[in-house]
Design an enzyme around this catalytic site. Structure first.
Site, PDB file in Angstrom:
ATOM      1  N   LYS B  97       0.867  -1.171   0.000  1.00 15.37           N
ATOM      2  CA  LYS B  97       0.000   0.000   0.000  1.00 15.37           C
ATOM      3  C   LYS B  97       0.907   1.224   0.000  1.00 15.37           C
ATOM      4  CE  LYS B  97      -3.231   2.611   2.782  1.00 15.37           C
ATOM      5  NZ  LYS B  97      -3.573   2.906   4.169  1.00 15.37           N
ATOM      6  N   GLY B 158      -7.669   9.091  10.955  1.00 14.18           N
ATOM      7  CA  GLY B 158      -7.815   9.172  12.404  1.00 14.18           C
ATOM      8  C   GLY B 158      -8.906  10.115  12.877  1.00 14.18           C
ATOM      9  N   ALA B 184      -9.417   5.364   5.510  1.00 13.17           N
ATOM     10  CA  ALA B 184      -9.179   6.517   6.388  1.00 13.17           C
ATOM     11  C   ALA B 184     -10.421   7.342   6.680  1.00 13.17           C
ATOM     12  CB  ALA B 184      -8.110   7.434   5.821  1.00 13.17           C
ATOM     13  N   GLY B 185     -10.646   7.553   7.960  1.00 17.69           N
ATOM     14  CA  GLY B 185     -11.685   8.477   8.390  1.00 17.69           C
ATOM     15  C   GLY B 185     -13.024   7.834   8.712  1.00 17.69           C
ATOM     16  N   ASN B 206      -9.411   1.310  11.056  1.00 21.19           N
ATOM     17  CA  ASN B 206      -8.518   0.972  12.149  1.00 21.19           C
ATOM     18  C   ASN B 206      -8.905   1.701  13.425  1.00 21.19           C
ATOM     19  OD1 ASN B 206      -5.965   1.891  13.773  1.00 21.19           O
ATOM     20  ND2 ASN B 206      -5.521  -0.131  12.955  1.00 21.19           N
ATOM     21  N   THR B 207      -8.749   3.043  13.404  1.00 18.97           N
ATOM     22  CA  THR B 207      -8.959   3.828  14.631  1.00 18.97           C
ATOM     23  C   THR B 207     -10.315   3.546  15.273  1.00 18.97           C
ATOM     24  OG1 THR B 207      -7.672   5.566  13.583  1.00 18.97           O
ATOM     25  CG2 THR B 207      -8.850   6.154  15.584  1.00 18.97           C
TER      26      THR B 207
END
Lengths: 417, 257
Positions: B97, B158, B184-185, B206-207
């Site tokens: 990635k 994040g 992301a996000g 993830n977060t």
């Protein structure tokens, strides 16, 4: 506010040396111009210092009221004005709310990770007379500079403990600890560690480029205090006396190709609210100028030193320190925050859950005493420590304690390219 | 309903459309992602591969899971290529990635450097998944550069702000013939579900899971939401009424000849 009594006379100093010391202490006219660059010091063209100092000078923290603090906590993005409110005395009753907000910001950017590192002091010779520092040239301490073999041995001992990030420190003597000497230490460190930071005397950008090529990637320089008139009375002799050259060290380091830079004031030396403001703004304005770089803030408070155990951080108690760190986190959510072993276990265990992202472990601030500290084996004579530490936990203890708090210790999050 | 709903990356077939990101790292998280969200792909920051000897992250990843090493820490194409090569040498496989950031505050990807790196790495035989800001031209360039998928961000990494770039991701879904993996996000399962309804091929998160109070349950919630969104997409979403109700008498009923 009371003041620390810093002046200590050693009975080992000659009459002549003592006389010079007293003159430096008592007669400002014999001291050099602290705003003037000395020979060989690179002057860069930068407006960052002007921006930081003018904001700091204009900061009247007593003018902020609770409504300003409430407003700051409501804003999604924390402005410079909001940050000033959060650092003010009016924010004291909102410490818990600030901590909760800081925790959210920390977890958004760092999750539940806590990074570990350990400092390695390789020399404590110093040419400066900074009246609060244990390494100052008039202080009667055991001086030592590690040989290359000794450095390698220390590194092996530290690496065996599991640590992967190292911060190499020296006293500030270019004559005793040359750039080449430090560069060689970096080359050796590359064999044992993933990430190498330096906390040494400020150098020119070409020297930073050389040290970067040797393997170092992070530079930390503490300005100690950003309030120039106070700075002048604390740094009486040596190259550290030159305020602007020190201020511009991080920028020269970035010009030399370093990945990241660290900042701090030494809390307890001057007005801590103004110093905290200036520290964060120093990073803030440099981040705008060098957006690719990484930034971190530390928060050391004054500690007792060899021959002067009364030195203390005055009005910067744990509550004030916590307020500063929460304000840093809310203002600069993406920035690394390091809390060293100058603080005690209960504070460090608590603050990593709120704002701090990096802690030291297995710490010694002496010269060449890691084996003794780590294994209990007596070694050759070690050099004296820069200051007394307040948290003696080994790497394994720290790893266990941090994990037990539900956090994830991370030993390396870095790649040298 | 097609029970063999899979998607292909670099010649490999995947059933799960949940990909675990690497930002916040914990062994519990990896376990939860595999067990409860059925993750088959796990991102791994090369810069964090070696940790405490007895806790090497590689040991915690089941063998049937595909590793997706990322180039986090790279500031330009050259650095990304070097990190990708290191990852191959470490035995992390050919998937990579590409993440190139030149901003430490928002960690936004640099599209132009990402295109360069994608081209270089694709030529070296990597299966390249570039993380990018959702821009149609950049996405087309990535296709031409040899990307295996395109990974637009939903909002700053994040931030847990969800599909802030929704309209632009939809354009990529409509116009790009590669899997679009939203990265992301994503802060909530409902947002992951929405992106899947739009036609995204997979979701990386993830977060949102890492910082949840109960990691396994949140992982499960994400797994379910992604599956629900995928099924809705396959079923063909019903008509959505944007404004008010539609008149029961046709407006054009007056027309005569």
């Amino acid at each position: 506010m009371s003041e620390n009594q810093f002046f200590v006379d050693s009975d080992k100093l000659s009459e002549k040396a003592l006389e010079k010391k007293h003159r430096l202490e008592n007669d400002p006219s014999v001291r050099s111009n602290f705003m003037e660059y000395q020979d060989g010091m690179e002057q860069i063209s930068s407006d960052v210092m002007e921006k930081v100092l003018s904001q700091m000078d204009a900061y009247d923290y007593s003018s902020y009221i609770e409504a300003d603090v409430k407003r700051a906590l409501m804003h999604e993005t924390c402005s410079v004005e909001d940050f000033k409110a959060l650092l003010s005395p009016a924010a004291a009753p909102y410490l818990e709310q600030m901590a909760q907000r800081a925790k959210i910001e920390t977890s958004k950017h760092f999750g539940n990770t806590v990074y570990f590192f350990t400092p390695l002091y390789i020399a404590n010779y110093c040419e400066n007379y900074c009246i609060y520092c244990g390494f100052n040239c008039y202080n009667d301490i055991v001086r030592k500079q590690l040989t290359e073999e000794e450095i390698e041995h220390e590194m092996q001992v530290i690496a065996d403990s599991g640590i992967e990030e190292i911060l190499i420190l020296t006293g500030e003597s270019k004559a005793m600890s040359s750039v080449e000497y430090i560069g060689n230490a970096c080359k050796m460190a590359k064999k044992y560690f993933k990430n190498i930071g330096l906390e040494i005397y400020p150098v020119n950008s070409d020297d930073y480029a050389y040290l970067h090529a040797c393997g170092a990637d992070y530079i930390t320089v503490f300005q100690e205090t950003y309030y120039a008139p106070k700075y002048e009375t604390l740094h009486l002799m040596g190259h550290k006396r030159v305020f602007p050259y020190r201020f511009e060290a991080q920028e020269r380091a970035l010009m030399g190709g370093m990945r990241g830079v660290g900042f701090s004031a030494l809390l307890g030396l001057a007005d801590f609210r103004k110093d905290a403001l200036a520290t964060a703004l120093h990073a803030y304005y440099l981040q705008r100028k060098y957006p690719h770089a990484e930034f971190s803030l530390s928060c050391p408070r004054l500690r007792p030193i060899v021959n002067n155990e009364k030195i203390n951080p005055l009005d910067v108690h744990e509550k004030e320190l916590c307020q500063i760190l929460c304000a840093y986190r809310i203002f600069l959510p993406f920035i690394g925050i390091t809390v060293s072993s100058r603080e005690q276990k209960h504070f460090r265990d608590g603050i990593v859950k709120i704002a701090a992202t990096k802690v030291s472990a297995g710490v010694s601030t002496g010269i060449g005493d890691h084996e003794e500290k780590y294994t209990g084996q007596q070694q050759n004579e070690a050099g004296d420590e820069q200051f007394e530490i307040a948290d003696n936990r080994s790497f394994d203890q720290m790893y266990g304690d941090i994990s037990a708090e539900g956090l994830q210790p991370v030993l390396n999050d870095y790649i040298y390219v | 309903m097609n029970t063999q709903d899979t998607f292909v990356l670099g010649g490999k077939e995947f059933h799960s459309r949940f990909i675990l990101g690497s930002g916040k790292y914990s062994m519990d998280l990896i376990k939860a992602a595999v067990e409860y969200a059925k993750a088959e792909i796990i991102t791994l920051a090369v810069r964090r591969t070696n940790t405490k000897k007895e806790e090497n992250i590689l040991d915690y990843i089941p063998k049937n899971v595909t590793l997706l090493p990322n180039t986090s820490g790279a500031r330009d194409a050259k650095e990304a290529v070097r990190i990708a090569r290191m990852s191959r040498e470490l035995g992390c496989g050919d998937f990579v990635k590409v993440e190139i950031m030149r901003d430490s505050k928002y960690l936004l990807p640099d599209n132009s450097e990402t295109i360069k790196a994608t081209e270089m790495l694709a030529k070296e035989g990597f299966v390249v998944l570039p993380y990018m800001y959702p821009d149609l031209y950049a996405a087309r360039d990535l296709v031409n550069a040899g990307a295996a998928a395109v990974m637009p961000l939903a909002s700053p990494i994040g931030s847990n702000k969800g599909l802030a770039t929704k309209e632009f991701i939809q354009i990529l879904v409509d116009e790009i013939d590669l899997p679009i993996i939203v990265d992301a996000g994503i802060g909530r399962p409902s947002q992951a579900c929405e992106a899947m309804e739009m036609g995204a091929a997979a979701i990386m998160a993830n977060t949102a899971i890492a910082t949840a109070g109960d990691i396994p349950t949140m992982a499960k919630a994400f797994g379910n939401a992604i599956e629900a969104g995928r099924q809705a997409y396959l079923a063909g979403l019903g008509r959505v009424l944007e404004r008010g109700a539609s008149a029961s008498d046709p407006l054009t009923g007056f027309l005569r000849d």
